[in-house]
Scaffold this motif. Structure first.
Motif, PDB file in Angstrom:
ATOM      1  N   GLU A 104      36.111  40.761  27.441  1.00 44.71           N
ATOM      2  CA  GLU A 104      36.344  39.556  28.239  1.00 44.71           C
ATOM      3  C   GLU A 104      37.769  39.048  28.027  1.00 44.71           C
ATOM      4  N   GLU A 105      38.207  39.014  26.791  1.00 44.28           N
ATOM      5  CA  GLU A 105      39.551  38.544  26.479  1.00 44.28           C
ATOM      6  C   GLU A 105      40.615  39.480  27.048  1.00 44.28           C
ATOM      7  N   GLU A 106      40.382  40.782  26.925  1.00 43.26           N
ATOM      8  CA  GLU A 106      41.362  41.765  27.392  1.00 43.26           C
ATOM      9  C   GLU A 106      41.527  41.742  28.912  1.00 43.26           C
ATOM     10  N   PHE A 107      40.449  41.455  29.627  1.00 42.07           N
ATOM     11  CA  PHE A 107      40.500  41.507  31.091  1.00 42.07           C
ATOM     12  C   PHE A 107      40.695  40.138  31.745  1.00 42.07           C
ATOM     13  N   GLU A 108      40.968  39.111  30.939  1.00 45.35           N
ATOM     14  CA  GLU A 108      41.156  37.775  31.482  1.00 45.35           C
ATOM     15  C   GLU A 108      42.324  37.722  32.476  1.00 45.35           C
ATOM     16  N   MET A 109      43.439  38.352  32.142  1.00 42.25           N
ATOM     17  CA  MET A 109      44.605  38.353  33.039  1.00 42.25           C
ATOM     18  C   MET A 109      44.303  39.067  34.348  1.00 42.25           C
ATOM     19  N   LEU A 110      43.559  40.155  34.277  1.00 42.46           N
ATOM     20  CA  LEU A 110      43.186  40.888  35.486  1.00 42.46           C
ATOM     21  C   LEU A 110      42.319  40.002  36.367  1.00 42.46           C
ATOM     22  N   HIS A 111      41.361  39.323  35.766  1.00 42.32           N
ATOM     23  CA  HIS A 111      40.474  38.432  36.510  1.00 42.32           C
ATOM     24  C   HIS A 111      41.271  37.325  37.196  1.00 42.32           C
ATOM     25  N   LYS A 112      42.271  36.802  36.514  1.00 42.87           N
ATOM     26  CA  LYS A 112      43.088  35.725  37.072  1.00 42.87           C
ATOM     27  C   LYS A 112      43.995  36.217  38.197  1.00 42.87           C
ATOM     28  N   SER A 113      44.412  37.470  38.147  1.00 46.77           N
ATOM     29  CA  SER A 113      45.398  37.959  39.122  1.00 46.77           C
ATOM     30  C   SER A 113      44.779  38.538  40.394  1.00 46.77           C
ATOM     31  N   ILE A 114      43.532  38.952  40.344  1.00 38.92           N
ATOM     32  CA  ILE A 114      42.911  39.555  41.529  1.00 38.92           C
ATOM     33  C   ILE A 114      42.294  38.465  42.394  1.00 38.92           C
ATOM     34  N   PRO A 115      42.664  38.419  43.683  1.00 37.96           N
ATOM     35  CA  PRO A 115      42.145  37.380  44.575  1.00 37.96           C
ATOM     36  C   PRO A 115      40.625  37.472  44.754  1.00 37.96           C
ATOM     37  N   VAL A 116      40.015  36.329  44.989  1.00 35.63           N
ATOM     38  CA  VAL A 116      38.570  36.263  45.222  1.00 35.63           C
ATOM     39  C   VAL A 116      38.254  36.667  46.663  1.00 35.63           C
ATOM     40  N   TYR A 154      38.291  46.583  37.864  1.00 32.01           N
ATOM     41  CA  TYR A 154      37.734  45.249  38.045  1.00 32.01           C
ATOM     42  C   TYR A 154      36.373  45.311  38.743  1.00 32.01           C
ATOM     43  N   GLU A 155      36.271  46.139  39.773  1.00 32.79           N
ATOM     44  CA  GLU A 155      35.036  46.228  40.560  1.00 32.79           C
ATOM     45  C   GLU A 155      33.942  47.042  39.871  1.00 32.79           C
ATOM     46  N   HIS A 156      34.311  48.176  39.271  1.00 30.05           N
ATOM     47  CA  HIS A 156      33.316  49.126  38.750  1.00 30.05           C
ATOM     48  C   HIS A 156      33.193  49.136  37.232  1.00 30.05           C
ATOM     49  N   GLY A 157      34.182  48.564  36.548  1.00 26.80           N
ATOM     50  CA  GLY A 157      34.146  48.521  35.091  1.00 26.80           C
ATOM     51  C   GLY A 157      34.992  49.616  34.461  1.00 26.80           C
ATOM     52  N   TYR A 158      35.575  49.266  33.335  1.00 27.62           N
ATOM     53  CA  TYR A 158      36.415  50.206  32.593  1.00 27.62           C
ATOM     54  C   TYR A 158      35.568  51.396  32.150  1.00 27.62           C
ATOM     55  N   GLY A 159      36.063  52.586  32.417  1.00 26.65           N
ATOM     56  CA  GLY A 159      35.358  53.795  32.001  1.00 26.65           C
ATOM     57  C   GLY A 159      34.518  54.426  33.096  1.00 26.65           C
ATOM     58  N   ASN A 160      34.304  53.731  34.198  1.00 29.36           N
ATOM     59  CA  ASN A 160      33.520  54.289  35.305  1.00 29.36           C
ATOM     60  C   ASN A 160      34.433  55.036  36.278  1.00 29.36           C
ATOM     61  N   TRP A 161      35.106  56.038  35.731  1.00 27.13           N
ATOM     62  CA  TRP A 161      36.157  56.739  36.479  1.00 27.13           C
ATOM     63  C   TRP A 161      35.628  57.447  37.721  1.00 27.13           C
ATOM     64  N   GLU A 162      34.457  58.034  37.660  1.00 28.40           N
ATOM     65  CA  GLU A 162      33.911  58.723  38.839  1.00 28.40           C
ATOM     66  C   GLU A 162      33.636  57.738  39.976  1.00 28.40           C
ATOM     67  N   LEU A 163      33.053  56.581  39.653  1.00 24.25           N
ATOM     68  CA  LEU A 163      32.818  55.562  40.683  1.00 24.25           C
ATOM     69  C   LEU A 163      34.133  55.082  41.277  1.00 24.25           C
ATOM     70  N   ILE A 164      35.125  54.885  40.424  1.00 27.90           N
ATOM     71  CA  ILE A 164      36.436  54.430  40.905  1.00 27.90           C
ATOM     72  C   ILE A 164      37.051  55.492  41.806  1.00 27.90           C
ATOM     73  N   LYS A 165      37.006  56.725  41.369  1.00 26.75           N
ATOM     74  CA  LYS A 165      37.621  57.813  42.140  1.00 26.75           C
ATOM     75  C   LYS A 165      36.949  58.020  43.489  1.00 26.75           C
ATOM     76  N   THR A 166      35.637  57.852  43.548  1.00 26.35           N
ATOM     77  CA  THR A 166      34.918  58.124  44.791  1.00 26.35           C
ATOM     78  C   THR A 166      34.780  56.902  45.699  1.00 26.35           C
ATOM     79  N   ASP A 167      35.293  55.744  45.274  1.00 30.33           N
ATOM     80  CA  ASP A 167      35.238  54.551  46.107  1.00 30.33           C
ATOM     81  C   ASP A 167      36.242  54.691  47.254  1.00 30.33           C
ATOM     82  N   PRO A 168      35.762  54.813  48.498  1.00 27.53           N
ATOM     83  CA  PRO A 168      36.680  55.047  49.633  1.00 27.53           C
ATOM     84  C   PRO A 168      37.662  53.890  49.869  1.00 27.53           C
ATOM     85  N   GLU A 169      37.292  52.678  49.496  1.00 24.18           N
ATOM     86  CA  GLU A 169      38.172  51.516  49.668  1.00 24.18           C
ATOM     87  C   GLU A 169      39.437  51.645  48.821  1.00 24.18           C
TER      88      GLU A 169
END
Length: 96
Positions: free
Chosen positions: A27-39, A75-90
């Motif tokens: 949570e602490e490590e990803f706080e900046m990412l959460h703040k920078s990505i638009p809702v 941010y969307e799929h979680g750290y370590g979910n590389w296959e989901l990230i790679k296959t996300d067409p967006e």
């Protein structure tokens, strides 16, 4: 427990044992990412890093847009979910 590393308390989330300290640390490590990505979903699609990034020396073309999409994927799929990230067409990282 015997000698060795003590990892601290754990809790069960959907039947999975999770280390409390790890959750708080992430949570602490990803706080900046959460703040920078638009809702707003439309603004999120336009998200792009504005800082200077170090050149990547990968086997494929990789630029700041790819770094930005990778962060969105984490941010969307979680750290370590590389296959989901790679296959996300967006994210347009399928060929990377």
């Amino acid at each position: 427990k015997g000698p060795g590393k003590r990892r601290g308390p754990t809790i069960k989330i959907s039947g999975v044992q999770v280390n409390v300290k790890s959750i708080i640390q992430h949570e602490e490590e990803f706080e900046m990412l959460h703040k920078s990505i638009p809702v707003d979903p439309e603004e999120k699609k336009k998200y792009c890093l504005t800082c200077r990034v170090k050149a990547a020396h990968f086997d494929v073309e990789w630029g700041v847009e790819d770094d930005s999409r990778l962060l969105l994927g984490i941010y969307e799929h979680g750290y370590g979910n590389w296959e989901l990230i790679k296959t996300d067409p967006e994210l347009k990282l399928t060929d990377k």
